[in-house]
Design a protein around this motif. Structure first.
Motif, PDB file in Angstrom:
ATOM      1  N   LEU A   1       0.809  -1.213   0.000  1.00 43.73           N
ATOM      2  CA  LEU A   1       0.000   0.000   0.000  1.00 43.73           C
ATOM      3  C   LEU A   1       0.847   1.270   0.000  1.00 43.73           C
ATOM      4  CD1 LEU A   1      -2.851  -0.969   2.508  1.00 43.73           C
ATOM      5  CD2 LEU A   1      -2.779  -1.206   0.020  1.00 43.73           C
ATOM      6  N   GLY A   2       2.041   1.197   0.565  1.00 41.39           N
ATOM      7  CA  GLY A   2       2.876   2.385   0.671  1.00 41.39           C
ATOM      8  C   GLY A   2       3.850   2.578  -0.475  1.00 41.39           C
ATOM      9  N   PHE A   3       4.042   1.543  -1.309  1.00 35.29           N
ATOM     10  CA  PHE A   3       5.018   1.696  -2.391  1.00 35.29           C
ATOM     11  C   PHE A   3       4.593   0.997  -3.682  1.00 35.29           C
ATOM     12  CE2 PHE A   3       8.833   0.599  -4.810  1.00 35.29           C
ATOM     13  CZ  PHE A   3       9.444   1.837  -4.899  1.00 35.29           C
ATOM     14  N   ILE A   4       4.404  -0.322  -3.634  1.00 37.69           N
ATOM     15  CA  ILE A   4       4.255  -1.094  -4.873  1.00 37.69           C
ATOM     16  C   ILE A   4       3.007  -0.688  -5.650  1.00 37.69           C
ATOM     17  CG2 ILE A   4       3.887  -3.414  -5.792  1.00 37.69           C
ATOM     18  CD1 ILE A   4       5.687  -4.479  -3.591  1.00 37.69           C
ATOM     19  N   VAL A   5       1.853  -0.610  -4.970  1.00 38.28           N
ATOM     20  CA  VAL A   5       0.605  -0.286  -5.678  1.00 38.28           C
ATOM     21  C   VAL A   5       0.633   1.138  -6.245  1.00 38.28           C
ATOM     22  CG1 VAL A   5      -1.884   0.031  -5.422  1.00 38.28           C
ATOM     23  CG2 VAL A   5      -0.781  -1.981  -4.435  1.00 38.28           C
ATOM     24  N   PRO A   6       0.930   2.184  -5.432  1.00 31.38           N
ATOM     25  CA  PRO A   6       0.926   3.532  -6.025  1.00 31.38           C
ATOM     26  C   PRO A   6       2.003   3.735  -7.088  1.00 31.38           C
ATOM     27  CG  PRO A   6       1.723   3.601  -3.759  1.00 31.38           C
ATOM     28  CD  PRO A   6       1.168   2.241  -3.979  1.00 31.38           C
ATOM     29  N   VAL A   7       3.199   3.183  -6.872  1.00 32.58           N
ATOM     30  CA  VAL A   7       4.262   3.356  -7.862  1.00 32.58           C
ATOM     31  C   VAL A   7       3.945   2.577  -9.137  1.00 32.58           C
ATOM     32  CG1 VAL A   7       6.711   2.937  -8.333  1.00 32.58           C
ATOM     33  CG2 VAL A   7       6.017   3.850  -6.126  1.00 32.58           C
ATOM     34  N   GLY A   8       3.408   1.367  -8.979  1.00 31.81           N
ATOM     35  CA  GLY A   8       3.012   0.597 -10.155  1.00 31.81           C
ATOM     36  C   GLY A   8       1.934   1.309 -10.961  1.00 31.81           C
ATOM     37  N   TYR A   9       0.998   1.932 -10.269  1.00 31.77           N
ATOM     38  CA  TYR A   9      -0.066   2.659 -10.963  1.00 31.77           C
ATOM     39  C   TYR A   9       0.498   3.884 -11.697  1.00 31.77           C
ATOM     40  CZ  TYR A   9      -4.397   5.220 -11.734  1.00 31.77           C
ATOM     41  OH  TYR A   9      -5.431   5.906 -12.314  1.00 31.77           O
ATOM     42  N   LEU A  10       1.394   4.614 -11.039  1.00 33.13           N
ATOM     43  CA  LEU A  10       2.011   5.775 -11.688  1.00 33.13           C
ATOM     44  C   LEU A  10       2.828   5.352 -12.904  1.00 33.13           C
ATOM     45  CD1 LEU A  10       3.180   7.768  -8.540  1.00 33.13           C
ATOM     46  CD2 LEU A  10       1.363   8.427 -10.124  1.00 33.13           C
ATOM     47  N   LEU A  11       3.497   4.217 -12.796  1.00 30.48           N
ATOM     48  CA  LEU A  11       4.280   3.717 -13.933  1.00 30.48           C
ATOM     49  C   LEU A  11       3.357   3.391 -15.115  1.00 30.48           C
ATOM     50  CD1 LEU A  11       7.015   2.843 -15.043  1.00 30.48           C
ATOM     51  CD2 LEU A  11       6.643   0.591 -14.010  1.00 30.48           C
ATOM     52  N   ALA A  12       2.222   2.755 -14.816  1.00 34.39           N
ATOM     53  CA  ALA A  12       1.275   2.444 -15.887  1.00 34.39           C
ATOM     54  C   ALA A  12       0.737   3.725 -16.519  1.00 34.39           C
ATOM     55  CB  ALA A  12       0.131   1.596 -15.326  1.00 34.39           C
ATOM     56  N   LYS A  13       0.415   4.730 -15.707  1.00 33.24           N
ATOM     57  CA  LYS A  13      -0.083   6.002 -16.234  1.00 33.24           C
ATOM     58  C   LYS A  13       0.977   6.719 -17.064  1.00 33.24           C
ATOM     59  CE  LYS A  13      -4.350   6.440 -14.868  1.00 33.24           C
ATOM     60  NZ  LYS A  13      -5.432   6.631 -15.859  1.00 33.24           N
ATOM     61  N   ALA A  14       2.233   6.646 -16.611  1.00 30.84           N
ATOM     62  CA  ALA A  14       3.313   7.301 -17.349  1.00 30.84           C
ATOM     63  C   ALA A  14       3.506   6.649 -18.712  1.00 30.84           C
ATOM     64  CB  ALA A  14       4.606   7.249 -16.541  1.00 30.84           C
ATOM     65  N   ILE A  15       3.476   5.328 -18.756  1.00 34.65           N
ATOM     66  CA  ILE A  15       3.609   4.615 -20.033  1.00 34.65           C
ATOM     67  C   ILE A  15       2.447   4.962 -20.962  1.00 34.65           C
ATOM     68  CG2 ILE A  15       3.599   2.325 -21.087  1.00 34.65           C
ATOM     69  CD1 ILE A  15       5.063   1.294 -18.592  1.00 34.65           C
ATOM     70  N   GLU A  16       1.244   5.028 -20.378  1.00 42.21           N
ATOM     71  CA  GLU A  16       0.067   5.399 -21.171  1.00 42.21           C
ATOM     72  C   GLU A  16       0.222   6.802 -21.754  1.00 42.21           C
ATOM     73  OE1 GLU A  16      -4.593   6.419 -20.127  1.00 42.21           O
ATOM     74  OE2 GLU A  16      -3.583   4.810 -19.003  1.00 42.21           O
ATOM     75  N   ARG A  17       0.752   7.726 -20.955  1.00 44.28           N
ATOM     76  CA  ARG A  17       0.935   9.111 -21.412  1.00 44.28           C
ATOM     77  C   ARG A  17       1.954   9.187 -22.552  1.00 44.28           C
ATOM     78  NH1 ARG A  17       2.294  13.325 -23.325  1.00 44.28           N
ATOM     79  NH2 ARG A  17       2.022  15.413 -22.478  1.00 44.28           N
ATOM     80  N   VAL A  18       3.075   8.481 -22.408  1.00 40.63           N
ATOM     81  CA  VAL A  18       4.127   8.525 -23.421  1.00 40.63           C
ATOM     82  C   VAL A  18       3.651   7.881 -24.717  1.00 40.63           C
ATOM     83  CG1 VAL A  18       6.439   7.691 -24.004  1.00 40.63           C
ATOM     84  CG2 VAL A  18       5.986   8.631 -21.733  1.00 40.63           C
ATOM     85  N   GLN A  19       2.926   6.765 -24.618  1.00 42.09           N
ATOM     86  CA  GLN A  19       2.441   6.093 -25.828  1.00 42.09           C
ATOM     87  C   GLN A  19       1.405   6.935 -26.568  1.00 42.09           C
ATOM     88  OE1 GLN A  19       1.036   2.334 -24.285  1.00 42.09           O
ATOM     89  NE2 GLN A  19       3.020   1.335 -24.606  1.00 42.09           N
ATOM     90  N   PHE A  20       0.599   7.688 -25.805  1.00 43.52           N
ATOM     91  CA  PHE A  20      -0.483   8.450 -26.431  1.00 43.52           C
ATOM     92  C   PHE A  20       0.001   9.795 -26.971  1.00 43.52           C
ATOM     93  CE2 PHE A  20      -3.887  11.646 -25.981  1.00 43.52           C
ATOM     94  CZ  PHE A  20      -4.790  11.129 -26.909  1.00 43.52           C
ATOM     95  N   ALA A  21       0.819  10.513 -26.186  1.00 34.52           N
ATOM     96  CA  ALA A  21       1.181  11.885 -26.580  1.00 34.52           C
ATOM     97  C   ALA A  21       2.670  12.169 -26.482  1.00 34.52           C
ATOM     98  CB  ALA A  21       0.412  12.891 -25.718  1.00 34.52           C
TER      99      ALA A  21
END
Length: 552
Positions: free
Chosen positions: A302-322
């Protein structure tokens, strides 16, 4: 002897000047608060301070209880028991320290949004189609804020308490077991009382970080004193009102420090750690090992893996899209430049303060050192508001001087420039650099100083030729910690950053306010990546400490 006295005197004068620079914003804050409009106090006492103080105290109480439970429990499990994965958890439990509180709030707000991935997935699993059919408790609340802050800040208690558990002699605990006490009773009646000073110290650090927080509290809808200071200045341009709220916040800071001192003073125990055998961890198997591993995995998830994993997925989504955000590279460069300049100046100031105390030990040197390290206890918003007054006055004086000499009007030379922000960083993190250098100087025998002076070297020559080469590890560690702290700092940066200049922290804060989470995810990951460096350093130090305490 005359040259030695003069040299030591110059270092002492430098240390005293640094201490005065640390006191300057606090003195200016008191002056502005006490000389503000008298009509402000009734309004603040009636409408602003009661809800802000209530939310602040509720937040502190909740965060304090949560970090004590998580930090103490995890420290005892990895110290007293042996089970599969224990060595992994020893350092993994430190990972949340790499995630600033505002990034944690940023990630969990999007994760737990009614149309976010968690609730959407849960509704799909239950066969529900509308958000109204399943409504989880709102994370934008005091409870959500406590959980977010607690799962980031518990490592402060974990670090100090685990160190205390490692120092406890095995004989003490074995005697308790011989008297018939079970594992729970040994922990509650023997180990826990011995660890209370360490728990109090770690909890005080966590509470100070909670008081300093502005991003998580504001994003989660909790109007603490810190948020009230910022909104009073930014939204209403009311410097006197912000100073008066900051003065009330200083009272809370002092209260936290006094409670911590009292807790440690009432519980004093001495353990001859170097002459005693460390307790051997008891082997767990079956359900016991499974429960221990699951209990330790929860704060890491809850303090690292889930939030960091989610941010990583969002960052990849952002780079692939724009693609990569075009302005983020400049923001990163600005952040690195500000942090690097502040780190160099902070290390230089800390070196002057610590070396002055080594050359001329006495009341003045000791007092200057204590005052110089007070900045870490002052929240960033309080420090920022305190700097507005003296820097504004200095700007006016400099503008008059420049205009009288050149005949041309001068703009802001201090406020609204990098100078103000670097000054705030230096005051805020001087204690971090001083602690590292003090430890480094403590390992250098005074005989080396005496030998150098006997050979005719000045105090500066001894520092340059003897101390600095030996201080390289301490300087590197201090520089790393200060640099990363400057990169993550948000409250003072929001108040004092130069016009049209963003840091990674303020850029992320702006994206969170706008709700553009994909655009802010990359900045969040860059801050977390930088924050991993001191976590790795802490884990190595902890591993060496554990090795030195190995059972005989």
């Amino acid at each position: 002897m005359i040259r030695e006295s003069r040299s030591g005197g110059s270092w002492l004068a430098a240390a005293a000047c640094i201490a005065l620079l640390v006191l300057l914003p606090v003195a200016a804050l008191l002056f502005e608060a006490l000389h503000g409009e008298g009509m402000l106090w009734p309004h603040l006492l009636r409408h602003v301070l009661p809800p802000a103080l209530r939310d602040t105290l509720l937040q502190l109480a909740g965060v304090g209880a949560l970090v004590i439970a998580l930090g103490t429990g995890s420290a005892w499990l990895v110290t007293a028991y042996d089970f599969p994965g224990r060595r992994l958890f020893e350092w993994a439990l430190l990972l949340p320290l790499a995630v600033p509180t505002y990034i944690m709030a940023y990630a969990w707000m999007d994760l737990l949004h009614p149309i976010g991935p968690f609730q959407s997935g849960l509704r799909a699993l239950l066969g529900l189609t509308s958000p109204q059919q399943l409504q989880l408790p709102e994370i934008r609340s005091i409870g959500g804020c406590v959980l977010v802050l607690g799962f980031v800040l518990y490592p402060y208690v974990y670090l100090t308490t685990r160190a205390m558990f490692l120092m406890q002699a095995a004989a003490t605990l074995e005697v308790a077991r011989t008297l018939g006490l079970g594992p729970r009773a040994v922990f509650a009646r023997v180990a826990l009382p011995l660890a209370r000073p360490a728990i109090a110290a770690g909890t005080a650090l966590a509470l100070m970080e909670s008081l300093n927080d502005i991003g998580a509290s504001e994003l989660l809808g909790v109007r603490t004193l810190t948020v009230s200071i910022y909104s009073t200045w930014v939204n209403r341009a009311d410097l006197a009102g912000a100073a008066q709220i900051a003065l009330a916040m200083l009272v809370v800071v002092v209260a936290v420090l006094l409670v911590e001192r009292a807790a440690r003073r009432q519980q004093r125990y001495t353990v001859a750690a170097q002459k005693s055998r460390r307790m051997a961890p008891q082997r767990l198997s079956g359900y016991g090992a499974l429960l221990a591993g699951a209990g330790l995995a929860l704060p890491v998830l809850l303090g690292f893996i889930v939030p960091v994993g989610y941010l990583l997925a969002k960052a990849i989504e952002r780079v692939q899209f724009a693609g990569f955000p075009p302005g983020l590279m400049q923001v990163t460069l600005d952040t690195l430049q500000l942090a690097a300049a502040a780190t160099v100046l902070t290390l230089a100031a800390a070196l002057a303060v610590i070396y002055a105390h080594r050359l001329r030990p006495g009341a003045l040197a000791a007092g200057s050192e204590r005052i110089a390290t007070l900045g870490y206890a002052v929240p960033g918003t309080v420090l920022g508001i305190g700097l507005l007054v003296p820097l504004g006055m200095a700007d006016e004086a400099l503008a008059e001087l420049v205009e009288s000499v050149t005949g041309q009007p001068a703009g802001l030379l201090l406020l609204g420039t990098s100078f103000a922000l670097i000054y705030a960083y230096c005051l805020r993190f001087l204690a971090v650099a001083s602690g590292s250098l003090e430890g480094g100087f403590g390992r250098i025998p005074p005989a080396l100083d005496q030998a150098g002076r006997t050979l005719g070297a000045s105090a500066g020559g001894v520092l340059r030729r003897i101390h600095l080469p030996l201080l390289k590890p301490a300087l590197a560690a201090g520089a790393l910690l200060v640099f990363v702290d400057c990169m993550k700092e948000l409250p003072a940066t929001l108040l004092l950053r130069p016009l049209n200049v963003d840091t990674l922290a303020t850029h992320l804060y702006a994206e969170a306010v706008r709700g553009t989470y994909e655009d802010g995810a990359i900045a969040a990951l860059l801050i977390i990546l930088a924050g991993l460096a001191p976590v790795i350093l802490l884990s190595r130090v902890g591993s060496r400490a554990a090795g030195s305490q190995a059972p005989l």
